[in-house]
Design a protein around this motif. Sequence first.
Motif, mmCIF file in Angstrom:
data_model
loop_
_atom_site.group_PDB
_atom_site.id
_atom_site.type_symbol
_atom_site.label_atom_id
_atom_site.label_comp_id
_atom_site.label_asym_id
_atom_site.label_seq_id
_atom_site.Cartn_x
_atom_site.Cartn_y
_atom_site.Cartn_z
ATOM 1 N N LEU A 49 0.693 -1.165 0.034
ATOM 2 C CA LEU A 49 0.187 -0.064 -0.009
ATOM 3 C C LEU A 49 0.991 1.224 0.136
ATOM 4 O O LEU A 49 1.651 1.397 0.691
ATOM 5 C CB LEU A 49 -0.812 0.012 1.282
ATOM 6 N N GLU A 50 0.382 2.144 -0.874
ATOM 7 C CA GLU A 50 1.335 3.387 -1.230
ATOM 8 C C GLU A 50 0.465 4.652 -0.473
ATOM 9 O O GLU A 50 1.250 5.535 0.042
ATOM 10 C CB GLU A 50 1.666 3.689 -2.474
ATOM 11 N N LYS A 51 -0.535 4.731 -0.585
ATOM 12 C CA LYS A 51 -1.690 5.723 -0.001
ATOM 13 C C LYS A 51 -2.874 5.288 0.910
ATOM 14 O O LYS A 51 -3.380 4.281 0.413
ATOM 15 C CB LYS A 51 -2.040 6.503 -1.272
ATOM 16 N N LEU A 52 -2.803 5.804 2.026
ATOM 17 C CA LEU A 52 -3.872 5.532 3.190
ATOM 18 C C LEU A 52 -4.441 6.628 3.719
ATOM 19 O O LEU A 52 -3.935 7.527 4.235
ATOM 20 C CB LEU A 52 -3.358 4.613 4.197
ATOM 21 N N GLN A 53 -5.719 6.756 3.321
ATOM 22 C CA GLN A 53 -6.521 7.975 3.775
ATOM 23 C C GLN A 53 -7.567 7.490 4.800
ATOM 24 O O GLN A 53 -8.679 6.707 4.299
ATOM 25 C CB GLN A 53 -7.205 8.564 2.629
ATOM 26 N N LEU A 54 -7.772 7.956 5.924
ATOM 27 C CA LEU A 54 -8.490 7.802 7.130
ATOM 28 C C LEU A 54 -9.010 8.760 7.690
ATOM 29 O O LEU A 54 -9.222 8.684 9.308
ATOM 30 C CB LEU A 54 -7.923 6.461 8.108
ATOM 31 N N SER A 55 -9.151 9.852 7.110
ATOM 32 C CA SER A 55 -9.518 11.060 7.924
ATOM 33 C C SER A 55 -11.286 10.973 8.373
ATOM 34 O O SER A 55 -12.093 10.246 7.631
ATOM 35 C CB SER A 55 -9.566 12.313 6.985
ATOM 36 N N CYS A 56 -11.380 11.663 9.479
ATOM 37 C CA CYS A 56 -12.744 11.696 9.941
ATOM 38 C C CYS A 56 -13.348 10.019 10.058
ATOM 39 O O CYS A 56 -14.719 9.840 9.814
ATOM 40 C CB CYS A 56 -13.755 12.461 8.981
ATOM 41 N N CYS A 57 -12.519 9.092 10.861
ATOM 42 C CA CYS A 57 -13.120 7.945 10.794
ATOM 43 C C CYS A 57 -13.502 7.770 12.383
ATOM 44 O O CYS A 57 -13.629 6.442 12.637
ATOM 45 C CB CYS A 57 -12.109 6.892 10.501
ATOM 46 N N ARG A 58 -13.574 8.661 13.084
ATOM 47 C CA ARG A 58 -13.844 8.544 14.525
ATOM 48 C C ARG A 58 -13.102 7.681 15.128
ATOM 49 O O ARG A 58 -13.533 6.888 16.328
ATOM 50 C CB ARG A 58 -15.544 7.917 14.708
ATOM 51 N N MET A 59 -11.858 7.825 14.961
ATOM 52 C CA MET A 59 -10.981 6.546 15.720
ATOM 53 C C MET A 59 -10.221 7.375 17.238
ATOM 54 O O MET A 59 -10.021 8.562 16.953
ATOM 55 C CB MET A 59 -9.590 6.405 14.707
ATOM 56 N N GLU A 80 2.056 7.948 1.557
ATOM 57 C CA GLU A 80 1.232 9.201 2.081
ATOM 58 C C GLU A 80 0.043 8.385 3.037
ATOM 59 O O GLU A 80 -0.610 7.530 2.822
ATOM 60 C CB GLU A 80 0.183 9.585 0.775
ATOM 61 N N LEU A 81 0.002 9.366 3.883
ATOM 62 C CA LEU A 81 -1.023 8.916 5.260
ATOM 63 C C LEU A 81 -1.606 10.100 5.843
ATOM 64 O O LEU A 81 -1.112 10.931 5.985
ATOM 65 C CB LEU A 81 0.088 8.343 6.315
ATOM 66 N N ASP A 82 -2.854 10.085 5.761
ATOM 67 C CA ASP A 82 -3.862 10.970 6.260
ATOM 68 C C ASP A 82 -4.650 10.254 7.569
ATOM 69 O O ASP A 82 -5.515 9.479 7.004
ATOM 70 C CB ASP A 82 -4.653 11.345 5.248
ATOM 71 N N LEU A 83 -4.408 10.815 8.571
ATOM 72 C CA LEU A 83 -5.255 10.541 9.602
ATOM 73 C C LEU A 83 -5.894 11.630 10.317
ATOM 74 O O LEU A 83 -6.308 11.839 11.672
ATOM 75 C CB LEU A 83 -4.217 9.728 11.121
ATOM 76 N N SER A 84 -6.188 12.776 9.521
ATOM 77 C CA SER A 84 -6.687 14.018 9.808
ATOM 78 C C SER A 84 -8.289 13.775 10.661
ATOM 79 O O SER A 84 -8.893 12.846 10.183
ATOM 80 C CB SER A 84 -6.923 14.891 8.725
ATOM 81 N N SER A 85 -8.561 14.504 11.611
ATOM 82 C CA SER A 85 -9.847 14.433 12.255
ATOM 83 C C SER A 85 -10.149 13.356 13.142
ATOM 84 O O SER A 85 -11.378 12.824 13.062
ATOM 85 C CB SER A 85 -11.069 14.864 11.311
ATOM 86 N N ASN A 86 -8.924 12.617 13.515
ATOM 87 C CA ASN A 86 -9.132 11.657 14.667
ATOM 88 C C ASN A 86 -8.345 11.861 15.826
ATOM 89 O O ASN A 86 -7.530 12.768 15.801
ATOM 90 C CB ASN A 86 -8.400 10.321 14.067
#
Length: 289
Positions: A49-59, A80-86
């Motif tokens: 995996l090269e790009k993982l987007q998990l923003s706003c997942c209520r984690m 690329e990793l997006d964990l925004s809004s967790n």
Amino acid sequence: MTDEGCSALTSALKSNPSHLRELDLSSNTLGVSGVKNLSDLLMIPQLKLEKLQLSCCRMTDEGCSALTSALKSNPSHLRELDLSSNTLGVSAVKNLSDLLMIPQSKLEKLHLSECSITEKQSLILTSALKSNPSHLRELNLSWNTLGDSGVKNLSDLLMIPQFKLEKLQLSYCDMTDEGCSALTSALKSNPSHLRELDLSRNTLGVSAVKNLSDLLMIPQSKLEKLHLSGCSITEKQSLILTSALKSNPSHLRELNLTWNTLGDSGVKNLSDLLMIPQFKLEKLQLVSL
């Protein structure tokens, strides 16, 4: 998707993981079982995996911690990793920092906007980046409480020659003029790679604006997008800023000075800049207070 759907999806992906390069589960509810299955998937050696987007997942911190811990076991492909809004608590930030320090890690884009990162946690994160600075190209820490000490540690990172950041987003980071001044001063020492800078909704005082202006005047500076919305920039400070742009006008393409008090003289100076043939601005934002 609820936790049940996310769990079914990630469980299925575990049976055939080798082709997947991008996964975006943003704005879905990743519960305990969903995070567990996703974490198991991330640890499979065949997964590239090269790009993982998990923003706003209520984690919560527990979920983010499990996820970032899993990423440590298979770090070499992720770009690329997006964990925004967790919610990233201490353990999640620590695991993420461990990931960033692994020599095999080649993460290029890291988005952590609105992750409840405190001043102390930002110190852990930026300290980790200092040990392995060469790959990161984009960093978004907007809407976190970095504070001046967190920003100063980030400033130390920005001065490292191997750090070739192209995009830095720090809007709503609770910075005072002291922190903004340290940051803009640091950027002057390593200016050639930065293409986009967002300092919106922080307080830029006289010294910060002066340092930013000095950065803009450096011939090596190739800044293309500058966002300074709601930065308490006064009429006098705007004169310093636009005067600096006149001396090195050719690279800037976007300028956002919305919600600042430019006044007529500031706008007049900006107007003079707009008439320079070398100034090739494509987007200008000047929404009034």
